[in-house]
Enzyme design. Structure first.
Site, PDB file in Angstrom:
ATOM      1  N   SER A 133       0.830  -1.195   0.000  1.00  0.00           N
ATOM      2  CA  SER A 133       0.000   0.000   0.000  1.00  0.00           C
ATOM      3  C   SER A 133       0.870   1.253   0.000  1.00  0.00           C
ATOM      4  O   SER A 133       1.909   1.282   0.668  1.00  0.00           O
ATOM      5  CB  SER A 133      -0.886  -0.042   1.242  1.00  0.00           C
ATOM      6  OG  SER A 133      -1.772   1.028   1.212  1.00  0.00           O
ATOM      7  N   GLY A 138      -3.897   2.228   9.191  1.00  0.00           N
ATOM      8  CA  GLY A 138      -4.418   2.564  10.523  1.00  0.00           C
ATOM      9  C   GLY A 138      -4.274   4.046  10.823  1.00  0.00           C
ATOM     10  O   GLY A 138      -3.998   4.431  11.950  1.00  0.00           O
ATOM     11  N   ALA A 139      -4.459   4.896   9.809  1.00  0.00           N
ATOM     12  CA  ALA A 139      -4.263   6.335   9.998  1.00  0.00           C
ATOM     13  C   ALA A 139      -5.521   7.136   9.680  1.00  0.00           C
ATOM     14  O   ALA A 139      -5.482   8.349   9.586  1.00  0.00           O
ATOM     15  CB  ALA A 139      -3.100   6.811   9.135  1.00  0.00           C
ATOM     16  N   GLY A 140      -6.644   6.450   9.458  1.00  0.00           N
ATOM     17  CA  GLY A 140      -7.891   7.166   9.172  1.00  0.00           C
ATOM     18  C   GLY A 140      -8.119   7.409   7.691  1.00  0.00           C
ATOM     19  O   GLY A 140      -9.078   8.079   7.311  1.00  0.00           O
ATOM     20  N   GLY A 142      -8.580   4.989   5.411  1.00  0.00           N
ATOM     21  CA  GLY A 142      -9.347   3.921   4.777  1.00  0.00           C
ATOM     22  C   GLY A 142      -8.529   2.789   4.179  1.00  0.00           C
ATOM     23  O   GLY A 142      -8.963   2.150   3.215  1.00  0.00           O
ATOM     24  N   SER A 144      -8.134  -0.092   5.436  1.00  0.00           N
ATOM     25  CA  SER A 144      -8.875  -1.361   5.616  1.00  0.00           C
ATOM     26  C   SER A 144      -9.879  -1.546   4.483  1.00  0.00           C
ATOM     27  O   SER A 144     -10.061  -2.664   3.974  1.00  0.00           O
ATOM     28  CB  SER A 144      -9.598  -1.387   6.968  1.00  0.00           C
ATOM     29  OG  SER A 144     -10.529  -0.328   7.058  1.00  0.00           O
ATOM     30  N   ASP A 196     -16.502   3.809   3.542  1.00  0.00           N
ATOM     31  CA  ASP A 196     -15.117   3.688   3.044  1.00  0.00           C
ATOM     32  C   ASP A 196     -15.033   2.725   1.868  1.00  0.00           C
ATOM     33  O   ASP A 196     -14.374   3.010   0.861  1.00  0.00           O
ATOM     34  CB  ASP A 196     -14.186   3.210   4.172  1.00  0.00           C
ATOM     35  CG  ASP A 196     -13.937   4.277   5.215  1.00  0.00           C
ATOM     36  OD1 ASP A 196     -14.585   5.335   5.140  1.00  0.00           O
ATOM     37  OD2 ASP A 196     -13.088   4.053   6.099  1.00  0.00           O
TER      38      ASP A 196
HETATM   39  N1  ADP Z   1      -1.428  -2.804   3.102  1.00  0.00           N
HETATM   40  C1  ADP Z   1      -2.006  -3.581   4.027  1.00  0.00           C
HETATM   41  N2  ADP Z   1      -1.506  -4.813   4.276  1.00  0.00           N
HETATM   42  C2  ADP Z   1      -2.076  -5.592   5.199  1.00  0.00           C
HETATM   43  N3  ADP Z   1      -3.146  -5.251   5.955  1.00  0.00           N
HETATM   44  C3  ADP Z   1      -3.694  -4.045   5.759  1.00  0.00           C
HETATM   45  C4  ADP Z   1      -3.152  -3.159   4.784  1.00  0.00           C
HETATM   46  N4  ADP Z   1      -3.895  -2.052   4.808  1.00  0.00           N
HETATM   47  C5  ADP Z   1      -4.855  -2.233   5.756  1.00  0.00           C
HETATM   48  N5  ADP Z   1      -4.738  -3.417   6.340  1.00  0.00           N
HETATM   49  C6  ADP Z   1      -5.630  -3.945   7.415  1.00  0.00           C
HETATM   50  O1  ADP Z   1      -6.449  -2.877   7.873  1.00  0.00           O
HETATM   51  C7  ADP Z   1      -6.213  -2.599   9.282  1.00  0.00           C
HETATM   52  C8  ADP Z   1      -6.299  -1.104   9.547  1.00  0.00           C
HETATM   53  O2  ADP Z   1      -7.655  -0.726   9.420  1.00  0.00           O
HETATM   54  P1  ADP Z   1      -8.301   0.440  10.264  1.00  0.00           P
HETATM   55  O3  ADP Z   1      -8.030   0.273  11.711  1.00  0.00           O
HETATM   56  O4  ADP Z   1      -9.703   0.521   9.829  1.00  0.00           O
HETATM   57  O5  ADP Z   1      -7.504   1.755   9.797  1.00  0.00           O
HETATM   58  P2  ADP Z   1      -7.597   2.558   8.416  1.00  0.00           P
HETATM   59  O6  ADP Z   1      -8.686   1.960   7.600  1.00  0.00           O
HETATM   60  O7  ADP Z   1      -7.901   3.963   8.826  1.00  0.00           O
HETATM   61  O8  ADP Z   1      -6.253   2.482   7.790  1.00  0.00           O
HETATM   62  C9  ADP Z   1      -4.830  -3.189   9.537  1.00  0.00           C
HETATM   63  O9  ADP Z   1      -4.674  -3.538  10.901  1.00  0.00           O
HETATM   64  C10 ADP Z   1      -4.834  -4.410   8.632  1.00  0.00           C
HETATM   65  O10 ADP Z   1      -5.548  -5.463   9.220  1.00  0.00           O
HETATM   66  C1  PMV Z   2     -15.296   5.854  12.079  1.00  0.00           C
HETATM   67  C2  PMV Z   2     -15.781   5.513  10.675  1.00  0.00           C
HETATM   68  O1  PMV Z   2     -16.857   6.416  10.354  1.00  0.00           O
HETATM   69  C3  PMV Z   2     -14.677   5.734   9.635  1.00  0.00           C
HETATM   70  C4  PMV Z   2     -13.452   4.892   9.851  1.00  0.00           C
HETATM   71  O2  PMV Z   2     -12.447   5.189   8.887  1.00  0.00           O
HETATM   72  P1  PMV Z   2     -10.970   4.651   9.059  1.00  0.00           P
HETATM   73  O3  PMV Z   2     -11.006   3.153   9.214  1.00  0.00           O
HETATM   74  O4  PMV Z   2     -10.394   5.313  10.303  1.00  0.00           O
HETATM   75  O5  PMV Z   2     -10.245   5.071   7.824  1.00  0.00           O
HETATM   76  C5  PMV Z   2     -16.302   4.092  10.656  1.00  0.00           C
HETATM   77  C6  PMV Z   2     -17.136   3.754   9.424  1.00  0.00           C
HETATM   78  O6  PMV Z   2     -17.813   4.652   8.871  1.00  0.00           O
HETATM   79  O7  PMV Z   2     -17.141   2.588   9.052  1.00  0.00           O
HETATM   80 MG    MG Z   3     -10.637   1.418   8.224  1.00  0.00          MG
END
Ligand code: ADP
Ligand code: PMV
Ligand code: MG
Length: 415
Positions: A133, A138-140, A142, A144, A196
């Site tokens: 990626s 895990g920084a907000g 999206g 995941s 997302d």
């Molecule tokens: N490039 C990646 N490789 C492996 N897992 C990933 C990757 N990107 C996201 N993930 C998964 O998504 C999770 C983070 O999701 P989340 O807490 O919703 O944060 P965000 O969606 O804001 O980045 C990670 O712990 C992992 O399980």
């Molecule tokens: C907090 C929320 O509104 C957004 C979460 O976004 P992210 O995984 O922090 O990028 C949850 C959702 O809408 O599914």
């Molecule tokens: Mg997410």
């Protein structure tokens, strides 16, 4: 579909309505083309295994055919029939395969993969899934949803569910990817709203509202205005699952207080959508006002963090613009919409202070752009010597985007 398969999906910025979106309030998000996840699916020499190689989170795991055969066919069928909810029988069947990863960050990514693979790929073996990626994880932003969308598109193709027009993904195919990536998001963070994965699937920007019957109302915003903004990553780790759970607990304890706050956030999104439909010099200040209020409400429900407040107070004290956390908060990112009269010198000083004094990362990035895409097998094969090394742990993010970014790289991605 034959291997190799390469898919990609963008990250996003939620402009208004994170958290309240989970409780059926409207919200607005835009894709970020330069922050993308890429998934390469290749054949393995050992025809007996399924391998995950996710170097961004240090996950390299193989399952053997014998372990995978424990996933009973009936639960597969049940899960695909009920693609809106996780299936308890399939969850129970996956548990022993996920046991070695329990308690780790890798667990949810592996769970998401195994769930989609079991539902959509049946008994296919001898295959490796590599993910990289260019977006922080895990920084907000999206990540995941973008990995869920990449997986839903790739396993949908590999499992033979998405076979139509080779030159374009049809509306039905995109709906399929959106539906299954929502299931992937459920595996990663429990109770997602679906905003997302929707923006990572369809791209551009969306005005989104989950309905009480779990259906969604989705309005595509095709010409999202370029909002003058700085995106800042505090690099403070947090988990969406934990933060969303925290808001749920707060509502349970204080329903009369928190429900109106969530409703007000929905009102902000609706008002914001009207302004964004015709953003101009005279209403930028109104947009900034809504941004400030939304951040304040998010702080009141416990979604901010002292590290995010640093960005807000610096933008306030420099009178440079309006700051709001984006995504689940608790760390991760905030954006600052710049005032009309913010000088280039002040903008540089703002970024410089955040980077040098706090070790934050700032981005100046455009919003909108393509959603999920895939590269046809022949195109991958012709470029495999360039593509494969990009999925190694040592590969750097700028090489990844330079070689693969849709619209920039010259590869013939199918949208
Ligand atoms: N490039 C990646 N490789 C492996 N897992 C990933 C990757 N990107 C996201 N993930 C998964 O998504 C999770 C983070 O999701 P989340 O807490 O919703 O944060 P965000 O969606 O804001 O980045 C990670 O712990 C992992 O399980
Ligand atoms: C907090 C929320 O509104 C957004 C979460 O976004 P992210 O995984 O922090 O990028 C949850 C959702 O809408 O599914
Ligand atoms: Mg997410």
């Amino acid at each position: 579909m034959s291997l190799p398969i390469l898919t990609s999906a963008p990250g996003k910025v939620i402009i208004f309505g994170e958290h309240s979106a989970v409780f059926n309030e409207p919200a607005i998000a835009a894709s970020v083309n330069s922050l993308r996840t890429y998934l390469l699916v290749t054949e393995t020499e050992d025809s007996d295994i399924v391998e995950l190689d996710f170097p961004d989170i240090g996950l390299d795991h193989k399952w053997h055919a014998k372990e995978l055969s424990q996933i009973a066919a009936p639960s597969r069928i049940a899960a695909s029939e009920h693609s809106k909810n996780l299936n308890p029988a399939l969850n129970a069947a996956l548990e022993p395969l996920l046991k070695p990863l329990h308690g780790s960050l890798q667990y949810h990514a592996a769970y998401c993969f195994l769930y989609l693979y079991s539902c959509l790929c049946g008994s296919r073996r001898g295959v490796k899934f590599s993910v990289k990626s260019s977006s922080p994880i895990g920084a907000g932003l999206g990540s995941s949803a973008s990995i869920s969308v990449c997986l839903a598109l790739a396993v949908g193709k590999f499992g033979g569910h998405l076979n139509s027009e080779p030159e374009k993904l049809s509306k039905q195919e995109l709906d399929f990817v959106n539906e299954w990536s929502f299931i992937g998001e459920k595996c990663i963070h429990g109770t997602p709203s679906g905003i997302d994965n929707a923006v990572a699937t369809y791209g551009n920007a969306v005005l989104f509202q989950r309905q009480p019957n779990a259906e969604t109302k989705l309005e595509h915003i095709l010409n999202f205005p370029q909002i003058p903004m700085i995106l800042t990553n505090t690099k403070i780790p947090r988990s969406t699952k934990v933060l969303v759970g925290g808001v749920q607990d707060l509502i349970t304890r204080q329903p009369e207080i928190i429900s109106p706050i969530l409703k007000a956030m929905g009102q902000l999104a609706s008002r914001g959508a009207k302004i964004l439909a015709d953003l101009n010099e005279s209403n930028l200040a109104d947009l900034c006002e809504l941004v400030r209020i939304n951040h304040g409400l998010l702080t009141s429900i416990g979604a901010s963090h002292p590290g995010l407040e640093v960005i807000k107070s610096l933008s306030d004290s420099m009178s440079i613009g309006s700051t709001k956390l984006t995504g689940a908060g608790g760390g991760g990112c905030a954006f600052t919409i710049l005032n009309q009269d913010a000088s280039l010198k002040d903008i540089e000083k703002f970024k410089n202070t955040l980077e040098t004094q706090y070790n934050y990362q700032t981005y100046t990035t455009g919003l909108g752009g393509p959603g999920c895409v895939f590269l046809p097998s022949e195109e991958i094969q012709q470029n495999i010597s360039v593509i494969e090394p990009l999925f190694k742990k040592s590969a750097n993010v700028s090489d990844l985007n330079a070689a693969l970014l849709p619209g920039i790289s010259g590869l013939k991605w199918v949208h």
